[in-house]
Design a protein around this motif. Sequence first.
Motif, short mmCIF file in Angstrom:
data_model
loop_
_atom_site.label_atom_id
_atom_site.label_comp_id
_atom_site.label_asym_id
_atom_site.label_seq_id
_atom_site.Cartn_x
_atom_site.Cartn_y
_atom_site.Cartn_z
N LYS A 71 55.02 -14.92 -22.84
CA LYS A 71 54.03 -15.92 -22.39
C LYS A 71 52.92 -15.25 -22.87
O LYS A 71 52.59 -14.04 -23.16
CB LYS A 71 53.97 -15.77 -20.47
N PRO A 72 51.90 -16.27 -22.95
CA PRO A 72 50.66 -15.83 -23.61
C PRO A 72 49.94 -14.69 -23.01
O PRO A 72 49.26 -14.08 -23.59
CB PRO A 72 49.82 -17.12 -23.59
N MET A 75 50.87 -11.30 -23.93
CA MET A 75 50.67 -11.11 -25.22
C MET A 75 49.95 -9.68 -25.53
O MET A 75 50.47 -8.95 -26.46
CB MET A 75 50.04 -12.17 -26.24
N SER A 94 56.26 -16.82 -33.78
CA SER A 94 55.68 -16.96 -32.57
C SER A 94 56.00 -18.43 -31.87
O SER A 94 55.61 -19.24 -32.60
CB SER A 94 54.23 -16.56 -32.36
N ALA A 96 54.95 -18.85 -28.74
CA ALA A 96 53.85 -18.55 -27.36
C ALA A 96 52.70 -19.69 -27.87
O ALA A 96 52.02 -19.77 -28.87
CB ALA A 96 53.13 -17.43 -27.69
N THR A 99 48.39 -19.72 -29.04
CA THR A 99 48.12 -18.05 -29.87
C THR A 99 47.79 -18.41 -31.23
O THR A 99 48.95 -18.48 -31.76
CB THR A 99 48.95 -16.97 -29.62
#
Length: 270
Positions: A71-72, A75, A94, A96, A99
Amino acid sequence: MQDSRIAARGLVLLGCGKMGSAMLAGWLERGLPATSVWVQDPAPSPWVQSTGVHVNTDLPPEPAVILIAVKPQMMGDALPAIAAFGGRDTAFVSVAAGTPLSAFEEAFGTASPIVRAMPNTPAAVSRGITAICANDAGQGALDEAEMLLSAVGEVVRLDSEEQMDAVTGVSGSGPAYVFHLIETLAAGGVAQGLPEDLAMQLAKATVAGAGHLAMKADEDPSQLRVNVTSPNGTTQAALEVLMDEKVGFPSLLPRAVEAATTRSKELARG
């Protein structure tokens, strides 16, 4: 899945929630050896642990790909653990949301191949669509990323990362629009006298079936709509409401996509 580089050097999956598990299941089903996959996740499911992949063990020395599915908000903690693989030919992919490529270049260096992907939630049942783009060093990694992400649905390539916000507005957030359509369509049936469970069954099956037909038919959606619409019939009566230029879909859905796209840009700026 035929990629000797991945099979020989290994694939690291960082984060194995619903999306990561769906991808892992697809890879294994397509023939990627379980022994070629390393999963890093603080709370791996019993299913992940039963697959034969490496779970929370030391990573291979030179993995072919590290796929980032955390999950962001996680990160910041996750990236330092794999930063040492930057600057080599390990490709970072990625999934995510929000991002940008620049954040990964800051973590891994501009010489690292980096691919940014935007899947959507139907990927959890292998019916998703994922948009991908890459930094300059990652152009050669797009084929490999597409192969991996096709395990959970279709993959499209973007001309530039700037398109990712609009992709978010259409397909990233789009499933929620469809789920709300199901909710309100069923509510309309209830308002006309149907039992709630029957109205919901009809709404779900109608939306799923129409979507499948739209994917499989030779005609475009406009023609499919015409095919269902008899002159002065029931469908035309409904479409006169839905296609109203001021309050119907032609005005409402573009505004919804614009709102999501704008918010995606705001989030990317922090």
